[in-house]
Design a protein around this motif. Structure first.
Motif, PDB file in Angstrom:
ATOM      1  N   GLY A 173       0.812  -1.204   0.000  1.00  0.00           N
ATOM      2  CA  GLY A 173       0.000   0.000   0.000  1.00  0.00           C
ATOM      3  C   GLY A 173       0.851   1.263   0.000  1.00  0.00           C
ATOM      4  N   CYS A 174       0.354   2.320  -0.646  1.00  0.00           N
ATOM      5  CA  CYS A 174       1.026   3.618  -0.705  1.00  0.00           C
ATOM      6  C   CYS A 174      -0.020   4.723  -0.636  1.00  0.00           C
ATOM      7  CB  CYS A 174       1.812   3.755  -2.023  1.00  0.00           C
ATOM      8  SG  CYS A 174       3.369   2.828  -2.065  1.00  0.00           S
ATOM      9  N   PRO A 175       0.385   5.932  -0.254  1.00  0.00           N
ATOM     10  CA  PRO A 175      -0.550   7.059  -0.257  1.00  0.00           C
ATOM     11  C   PRO A 175      -1.081   7.330  -1.664  1.00  0.00           C
ATOM     12  CG  PRO A 175       1.405   7.591   1.014  1.00  0.00           C
ATOM     13  CD  PRO A 175       1.704   6.318   0.298  1.00  0.00           C
ATOM     14  N   ALA A 176      -2.260   7.927  -1.717  1.00  0.00           N
ATOM     15  CA  ALA A 176      -2.918   8.184  -2.997  1.00  0.00           C
ATOM     16  C   ALA A 176      -2.047   9.008  -3.943  1.00  0.00           C
ATOM     17  CB  ALA A 176      -4.246   8.894  -2.755  1.00  0.00           C
ATOM     18  N   ALA A 177      -1.385  10.046  -3.411  1.00  0.00           N
ATOM     19  CA  ALA A 177      -0.630  10.951  -4.274  1.00  0.00           C
ATOM     20  C   ALA A 177       0.537  10.264  -4.961  1.00  0.00           C
ATOM     21  CB  ALA A 177      -0.138  12.152  -3.478  1.00  0.00           C
ATOM     22  N   LEU A 178       1.085   9.227  -4.342  1.00  0.00           N
ATOM     23  CA  LEU A 178       2.167   8.491  -5.012  1.00  0.00           C
ATOM     24  C   LEU A 178       1.615   7.735  -6.209  1.00  0.00           C
ATOM     25  CD1 LEU A 178       4.421   7.108  -2.133  1.00  0.00           C
ATOM     26  CD2 LEU A 178       4.601   9.249  -3.410  1.00  0.00           C
ATOM     27  N   TRP A 179       0.521   7.028  -6.010  1.00  0.00           N
ATOM     28  CA  TRP A 179      -0.106   6.333  -7.129  1.00  0.00           C
ATOM     29  C   TRP A 179      -0.407   7.300  -8.279  1.00  0.00           C
ATOM     30  CZ3 TRP A 179      -0.458   1.297  -7.926  1.00  0.00           C
ATOM     31  CH2 TRP A 179      -0.415   0.414  -6.842  1.00  0.00           C
ATOM     32  N   THR A 318      -3.691   0.068  -2.155  1.00  0.00           N
ATOM     33  CA  THR A 318      -2.976  -0.917  -2.975  1.00  0.00           C
ATOM     34  C   THR A 318      -3.262  -0.724  -4.469  1.00  0.00           C
ATOM     35  OG1 THR A 318      -4.771  -2.507  -2.639  1.00  0.00           O
ATOM     36  CG2 THR A 318      -2.867  -2.653  -1.151  1.00  0.00           C
ATOM     37  N   ARG A 319      -3.943   0.367  -4.805  1.00  0.00           N
ATOM     38  CA  ARG A 319      -4.172   0.720  -6.207  1.00  0.00           C
ATOM     39  C   ARG A 319      -4.479   2.213  -6.298  1.00  0.00           C
ATOM     40  NH1 ARG A 319      -9.274  -2.926  -7.504  1.00  0.00           N
ATOM     41  NH2 ARG A 319      -7.953  -4.352  -6.302  1.00  0.00           N
ATOM     42  N   GLU A 320      -4.385   2.739  -7.488  1.00  0.00           N
ATOM     43  CA  GLU A 320      -4.684   4.165  -7.672  1.00  0.00           C
ATOM     44  C   GLU A 320      -6.146   4.436  -7.339  1.00  0.00           C
ATOM     45  OE1 GLU A 320      -4.814   7.557 -11.222  1.00  0.00           O
ATOM     46  OE2 GLU A 320      -3.853   5.616 -11.609  1.00  0.00           O
ATOM     47  N   PRO A 321      -6.430   5.551  -6.670  1.00  0.00           N
ATOM     48  CA  PRO A 321      -7.827   5.902  -6.402  1.00  0.00           C
ATOM     49  C   PRO A 321      -8.599   6.066  -7.706  1.00  0.00           C
ATOM     50  CG  PRO A 321      -6.335   7.373  -5.234  1.00  0.00           C
ATOM     51  CD  PRO A 321      -5.498   6.563  -6.152  1.00  0.00           C
ATOM     52  N   PRO A 322      -9.885   5.752  -7.703  1.00  0.00           N
ATOM     53  CA  PRO A 322     -10.665   5.944  -8.934  1.00  0.00           C
ATOM     54  C   PRO A 322     -10.750   7.414  -9.310  1.00  0.00           C
ATOM     55  CG  PRO A 322     -12.107   5.439  -7.072  1.00  0.00           C
ATOM     56  CD  PRO A 322     -10.695   5.235  -6.597  1.00  0.00           C
ATOM     57  N   LEU A 323     -10.899   7.655 -10.594  1.00  0.00           N
ATOM     58  CA  LEU A 323     -11.088   9.012 -11.060  1.00  0.00           C
ATOM     59  C   LEU A 323     -12.461   9.527 -10.630  1.00  0.00           C
ATOM     60  CD1 LEU A 323      -9.737   8.926 -14.736  1.00  0.00           C
ATOM     61  CD2 LEU A 323      -8.596   9.850 -12.716  1.00  0.00           C
ATOM     62  N   LYS A 324     -12.503  10.797 -10.250  1.00  0.00           N
ATOM     63  CA  LYS A 324     -13.794  11.428  -9.982  1.00  0.00           C
ATOM     64  C   LYS A 324     -14.569  11.520 -11.283  1.00  0.00           C
ATOM     65  CE  LYS A 324     -12.644  12.668  -5.674  1.00  0.00           C
ATOM     66  NZ  LYS A 324     -13.313  12.146  -4.476  1.00  0.00           N
ATOM     67  N   PRO A 325     -15.893  11.579 -11.221  1.00  0.00           N
ATOM     68  CA  PRO A 325     -16.683  11.677 -12.462  1.00  0.00           C
ATOM     69  C   PRO A 325     -16.262  12.843 -13.340  1.00  0.00           C
ATOM     70  CG  PRO A 325     -18.118  11.183 -10.603  1.00  0.00           C
ATOM     71  CD  PRO A 325     -16.751  11.430 -10.027  1.00  0.00           C
ATOM     72  N   TRP A 326     -15.874  13.973 -12.720  1.00  0.00           N
ATOM     73  CA  TRP A 326     -15.475  15.121 -13.528  1.00  0.00           C
ATOM     74  C   TRP A 326     -14.176  14.879 -14.282  1.00  0.00           C
ATOM     75  CZ3 TRP A 326     -10.878  16.738 -11.410  1.00  0.00           C
ATOM     76  CH2 TRP A 326     -10.687  16.593 -10.025  1.00  0.00           C
ATOM     77  N   ALA A 327     -13.271  14.092 -13.681  1.00  0.00           N
ATOM     78  CA  ALA A 327     -12.012  13.788 -14.372  1.00  0.00           C
ATOM     79  C   ALA A 327     -12.233  12.774 -15.483  1.00  0.00           C
ATOM     80  CB  ALA A 327     -10.974  13.278 -13.385  1.00  0.00           C
ATOM     81  N   THR A 328     -13.169  11.879 -15.272  1.00  0.00           N
ATOM     82  CA  THR A 328     -13.496  10.884 -16.305  1.00  0.00           C
ATOM     83  C   THR A 328     -14.072  11.548 -17.537  1.00  0.00           C
ATOM     84  OG1 THR A 328     -13.991   9.268 -14.567  1.00  0.00           O
ATOM     85  CG2 THR A 328     -14.788   8.770 -16.766  1.00  0.00           C
ATOM     86  N   ALA A 329     -14.862  12.598 -17.294  1.00  0.00           N
ATOM     87  CA  ALA A 329     -15.528  13.265 -18.415  1.00  0.00           C
ATOM     88  C   ALA A 329     -14.642  14.280 -19.104  1.00  0.00           C
ATOM     89  CB  ALA A 329     -16.794  13.968 -17.908  1.00  0.00           C
ATOM     90  N   GLY A 330     -13.502  14.667 -18.449  1.00  0.00           N
ATOM     91  CA  GLY A 330     -12.679  15.740 -18.998  1.00  0.00           C
ATOM     92  C   GLY A 330     -11.894  15.348 -20.220  1.00  0.00           C
TER      93      GLY A 330
END
Length: 330
Positions: A173-179, A318-330
């Motif tokens: 596991g790692c912090p979100a910002a590293l992923w 243990t994995r990258e956080p999911p993209l927010k809906p706004w980032a998915t649509a960008g």
């Protein structure tokens, strides 16, 4: 017919309200952080209100808080130059979800612009040179509020250093910002999709050949354009010995390039720097006498403690956080 007319009038009224009310934009992502919490992360000098010079927002890098990254160097220098400045503190020492950090940046831009009554400049180190681009991309109203974005050793295209750590992060596991700063992260792919810059904003990227964090150092560069300048400090001062942390904490060349961008139209122009730029190690306001103590006690030790705290936190991923809906649509 009358009902349809009333509906149209109501829709027009809502649109006009959004247009004239500061901080409201129809395309803005829904906030996830309370307004009071966003505001509490912003700390500004008293001369911000009605500023007569371009104010500067200082955005720290991964693992750092504003005090560690800027208080003992950049804030002193800007105060000495009569330039209003604000710092922004985001959760988890900038090691949490960068998508949340972008909310803090967007709010800071709006608040500073509203108080100053003029466009602001942003100076960010490492992650702090990249995360404002998320705010500018996904909170469109902020673009007219920013004159310059100066990234110092920014992680605009991530780093291969995190890419090498991913197998270990997948297990421990790692912090979100590293992923999210791995060179193959979904967040960076979304950020850089469809163009990396916006007209009306000048972009200056300052890098060092000796960067040990953003690998390769050219990963910080932005796509070429009339409003973009990518500058290596060694192209100005051959053989200059400054690495990732030093270039953002105290380096005089990075400082002078940033101030050149802030105080002139367009991105930084190395030809305007003074003849003594390479002869000074530290930016104005930082002296040899207090450097070692501040580097250790104000910056290095707290920074290492932040890293230990966040990389050992129980909720590391243990994995990258999911993209927010706004980032998915960008």
């Amino acid at each position: 017919m009358r009902r349809r007319t009333r509906t149209s009038v109501l829709a027009l009224a809502v649109a006009l309200t959004a247009a004239i009310t500061p901080g409201i934009a129809a395309a803005d992502p829904a906030p996830t952080v309370p307004q009071a919490t966003l505001d509490a992360g912003l700390r500004c000098s008293a001369d911000l209100d009605g500023a007569t010079r371009t104010p500067v927002l200082l955005v720290p890098g991964t693992g750092a808080d504003p005090k560690q990254n800027f208080d003992w160097t950049w804030r002193r220098s800007l105060a000495g130059a009569g330039i209003p400045a604000c710092t922004i503190e985001v959760p988890r020492h900038s090691m949490g979800d960068i998508q949340v950090a972008a909310e803090y940046v967007a709010n800071a831009i709006r608040r500073m612009h509203g108080r100053a009554g003029r466009p602001i400049a942003i100076v960010g180190h490492s992650q702090g040179g990249m995360s404002p681009r998320l705010a500018l991309k996904y909170w469109p109203d902020t673009r007219a509020m920013v004159s310059d974005l100066i990234g110092i050793a920014p992680s605009n295209h991530g780093t291969a250093a995190v890419l090498l750590l991913k197998p270990l992060c997948s297990v421990l596991g790692c912090p979100a910002a590293l992923w999210q700063q791995s060179s193959d992260s979904r967040l960076l792919q979304a950020l850089n999709r469809g163009g990396e810059t916006f007209p009306g904003i000048d972009y200056t990227v300052i890098t060092t050949d000796l960067d040990e964090i953003v690998l390769p150092s050219t990963a910080g560069n932005l796509a070429a354009g009339p409003n973009v300048r990518n500058v290596r400090v060694q192209s100005i001062c051959p053989g200059r010995l400054v690495e990732h942390l030093g270039i953002g904490l105290y380096d005089n060349v990075a400082h002078d390039l940033a101030l050149d961008a802030i105080t002139h139209p367009g991105p930084a122009d190395p030809s305007r720097l003074g003849p003594g730029v390479c002869g000074r190690t530290f930016m104005p306001g930082t002296s040899q006498s207090d450097f070692v103590g501040n580097l250790l006690l104000t910056a290095a030790v707290p920074f290492l403690l932040n890293l230990v705290q966040q990389t050992t936190a129980a909720d590391r991923l243990t994995r990258e956080p999911p993209l927010k809906p706004w980032a998915t649509a960008g």
